[in-house]
Design a protein around this motif. Structure first.
Motif, mmCIF file in Angstrom:
data_model
loop_
_atom_site.group_PDB
_atom_site.id
_atom_site.type_symbol
_atom_site.label_atom_id
_atom_site.label_comp_id
_atom_site.label_asym_id
_atom_site.label_seq_id
_atom_site.Cartn_x
_atom_site.Cartn_y
_atom_site.Cartn_z
ATOM 1 N N LYS A 5 -14.398 -28.490 27.688
ATOM 2 C CA LYS A 5 -14.176 -28.300 29.121
ATOM 3 C C LYS A 5 -14.904 -27.059 29.629
ATOM 4 C CE LYS A 5 -12.181 -29.182 33.092
ATOM 5 N NZ LYS A 5 -12.557 -30.364 33.881
ATOM 6 N N TYR A 6 -14.911 -25.996 28.833
ATOM 7 C CA TYR A 6 -15.610 -24.768 29.229
ATOM 8 C C TYR A 6 -17.123 -25.003 29.297
ATOM 9 C CZ TYR A 6 -17.691 -20.146 28.805
ATOM 10 O OH TYR A 6 -18.457 -19.029 28.992
ATOM 11 N N GLN A 8 -18.652 -27.803 29.722
ATOM 12 C CA GLN A 8 -18.928 -28.710 30.833
ATOM 13 C C GLN A 8 -18.972 -27.971 32.160
ATOM 14 O OE1 GLN A 8 -16.928 -32.679 30.963
ATOM 15 N NE2 GLN A 8 -16.026 -31.858 32.836
ATOM 16 N N GLY A 9 -18.024 -27.060 32.383
ATOM 17 C CA GLY A 9 -18.032 -26.264 33.616
ATOM 18 C C GLY A 9 -19.246 -25.355 33.709
ATOM 19 N N TYR A 10 -19.672 -24.803 32.560
ATOM 20 C CA TYR A 10 -20.856 -23.944 32.530
ATOM 21 C C TYR A 10 -22.103 -24.747 32.883
ATOM 22 C CZ TYR A 10 -24.054 -20.351 30.755
ATOM 23 O OH TYR A 10 -25.027 -19.400 30.639
ATOM 24 N N LEU A 12 -22.208 -27.632 34.733
ATOM 25 C CA LEU A 12 -22.203 -28.155 36.102
ATOM 26 C C LEU A 12 -22.644 -27.117 37.124
ATOM 27 C CD1 LEU A 12 -18.951 -30.333 36.153
ATOM 28 C CD2 LEU A 12 -21.315 -31.118 36.298
ATOM 29 N N ALA A 13 -22.345 -25.850 36.876
ATOM 30 C CA ALA A 13 -22.730 -24.803 37.823
ATOM 31 C C ALA A 13 -24.242 -24.776 38.049
ATOM 32 C CB ALA A 13 -22.235 -23.452 37.320
ATOM 33 N N ARG A 16 -25.774 -28.837 39.228
ATOM 34 C CA ARG A 16 -25.632 -29.218 40.639
ATOM 35 C C ARG A 16 -26.709 -28.566 41.493
ATOM 36 N NH1 ARG A 16 -19.053 -28.549 40.939
ATOM 37 N NH2 ARG A 16 -18.509 -30.616 40.120
ATOM 38 N N THR A 127 -17.535 -37.226 28.802
ATOM 39 C CA THR A 127 -18.172 -36.003 29.302
ATOM 40 C C THR A 127 -19.488 -36.322 30.000
ATOM 41 O OG1 THR A 127 -17.164 -34.690 27.539
ATOM 42 C CG2 THR A 127 -19.092 -33.749 28.648
ATOM 43 N N CYS A 131 -20.219 -35.901 34.055
ATOM 44 C CA CYS A 131 -21.277 -35.006 34.532
ATOM 45 C C CYS A 131 -22.311 -35.762 35.359
ATOM 46 C CB CYS A 131 -21.927 -34.306 33.343
ATOM 47 S SG CYS A 131 -20.843 -33.126 32.511
ATOM 48 N N SER A 134 -20.788 -36.275 38.713
ATOM 49 C CA SER A 134 -20.813 -35.030 39.489
ATOM 50 C C SER A 134 -22.192 -34.759 40.057
ATOM 51 C CB SER A 134 -20.371 -33.857 38.610
ATOM 52 O OG SER A 134 -19.043 -34.040 38.159
#
Length: 414
Positions: A5-6, A8-10, A12-13, A16, A127, A131, A134
């Motif tokens: 999860k971490y 993945q968030g790194y 997406l920033a 995007r 995952t 992504c 997103s």
């Protein structure tokens, strides 16, 4: 799962933002291709095909570079997610191997490993799917931005409608006019105050980016003033509806616009005038002889953007529309920039004869176009530098006289 999860968030920033930038690199490729195809004859005539092809390849490379980086970031995410899942699977298998013999049934060991393997595969798939979703949702974000664009003011404001005879004089007054194209953008026009008297010919000159076209856009309220007022014959134009304003102003643009249809619909799109009035307008703009030779006369076809007519004829069609409306205010937005000198002289002569009592505002491309104007407005970086009769400005060391000197020196060099 927490580590995935971490990561993945790194991812997406950055992903995007890459998708957003990639969305802005696609439009130049398509626009450049369409514009080049329209001017391919001119490009080949000047033997500039290689230059345009190289420019196109640069735009394609820029777009492909962003696309490559978007895919590279996805592979970066998958690689680290797979490492995490393989580490989880290895750890589970390692601890099962360390268990004492006979502590767990062999079938249960295989089931546990199979479960761990299927769990890792499922998480990798989820995952990647999440992504991708997103990234694609950025398109919805762009659509939402367009949906939130503020609409134009209403076409008609019932309690602010001008009289049918307005404007009867054509007097234009600007009071501390300031204009910017976006709320956070710098000012394009920086407090212009002057008066265009009724029945005068006013030439607007200045270097590129001085604010000439912005001033014309403000008259038609294509962009709303940030502050200040524009008053025509005693009425503030920002208080009335757009239709009431624009129907009372006439313009001959730099790029003449014709629509697919007939000659009649291009001259009179709202069907307000009779055939006799249209023929008189064609006669005045010197198109009657040409149209009379066509088999269908006023019903003769006009192709998309008027491609079956020459540039000079398209400009004369725009003049015909203006002659039909007979408004008291006429704007020439560099109307002679794309036509030859002879057609320019014809157009200027017709305007002098037919609009002698009207207020004519000319955004100049050629300096001789405004030499015979009653007044000359000189703009520089959005400010009013000079506003005086051209003869007086030429007798002094003015900004306008320097522009004239530069124009004639460039003419001698060419």
């Amino acid at each position: 799962m927490v580590a995935a999860k971490y990561v993945q968030g790194y991812y997406l920033a950055s992903a995007r933002e890459l998708i957003r930038i990639n969305g802005t690199t696609k439009a130049p490729v398509m626009n450049y291709a369409s514009e080049t195809s329209l001017g391919v004859v001119t490009i080949r005539a000047f033997k500039m095909a290689d230059r345009f092809f190289n420019n196109y390849l640069e735009l394609v490379d820029t777009d492909a570079r962003l696309f490559f980086h978007s895919n590279a970031t996805m592979e970066w995410l998958i690689l680290r997610t797979e490492v995490l899942q393989n580490l989880t699977l290895f750890t589970a298998a390692f601890f099962i191997v360390l268990l004492p013999k006979g502590y767990v049934a062999p079938g249960l060991v295989g089931l546990s490993l199979s479960y761990a393997l299927s769990l890792t595969a499922t998480q990798i798939f989820v995952t990647r799917w999440y992504c991708n979703l997103s990234n694609y949702i950025i398109s919805v974000e762009r659509i939402k931005q367009f949906m939130q664009i503020s609409p134009e003011p209403p076409a008609i404001v019932e309690d602010k409608r001008p009289p049918s005879s307005w404007p009867s004089k054509g007097r234009i007054e600007l009071y501390s006019l300031k204009i910017k194209y976006r709320p956070n953008a710098p000012l394009v026009l920086k407090g212009i105050t002057c008066t265009f008297k009724e029945g005068t010919r006013v030439g607007v000159v200045g270097r590129t980016g001085s604010g000439k076209t912005t001033l014309i856009s403000a008259l038609f309220r294509l962009v709303e003033p940030s502050s200040g007022k524009i008053i025509i014959d005693g009425l503030e134009i920002c208080s009335m509806g757009l239709k009431d304003l624009r129907m009372k102003l006439s313009i001959i643009p730099q790029e003449p616009t014709l629509f697919r249809g007939s000659i009649r619909t291009n001259l009179d799109p709202l069907d307000l005038y009779s055939d006799d009035e249209i023929w008189r307008a064609l006669e005045k703009c010197q198109l009657k002889e040409t149209v009379s030779k066509l088999p269908n006369l006023l019903d003769s076809s006009v192709s998309d953007e008027g491609e079956n007519w020459s540039a000079g004829q398209r400009q004369l069609f725009c003049l015909g529309r203006v002659l039909l409306k007979r408004n008291r205010i006429l704007v020439l937005d560099e109307a002679t920039a794309s036509i030859d000198s002879s057609t320019d002289a014809v157009l200027q002569r017709i305007i002098r004869e037919e609009f002698a009592e009207c207020t004519v505002i000319t955004v100049a491309h050629r300096v001789p176009t405004v030499i015979d104007s009653d007044m000359v407005m000189v703009l520089s970086y959005g400010k009013l530098v000079e506003y005086e009769e051209p003869a007086k400005l030429l007798d002094t060391n003015s900004y306008f006289s320097k522009l004239v000197a530069e124009y004639w020196s460039s003419c001698k060099r060419t």
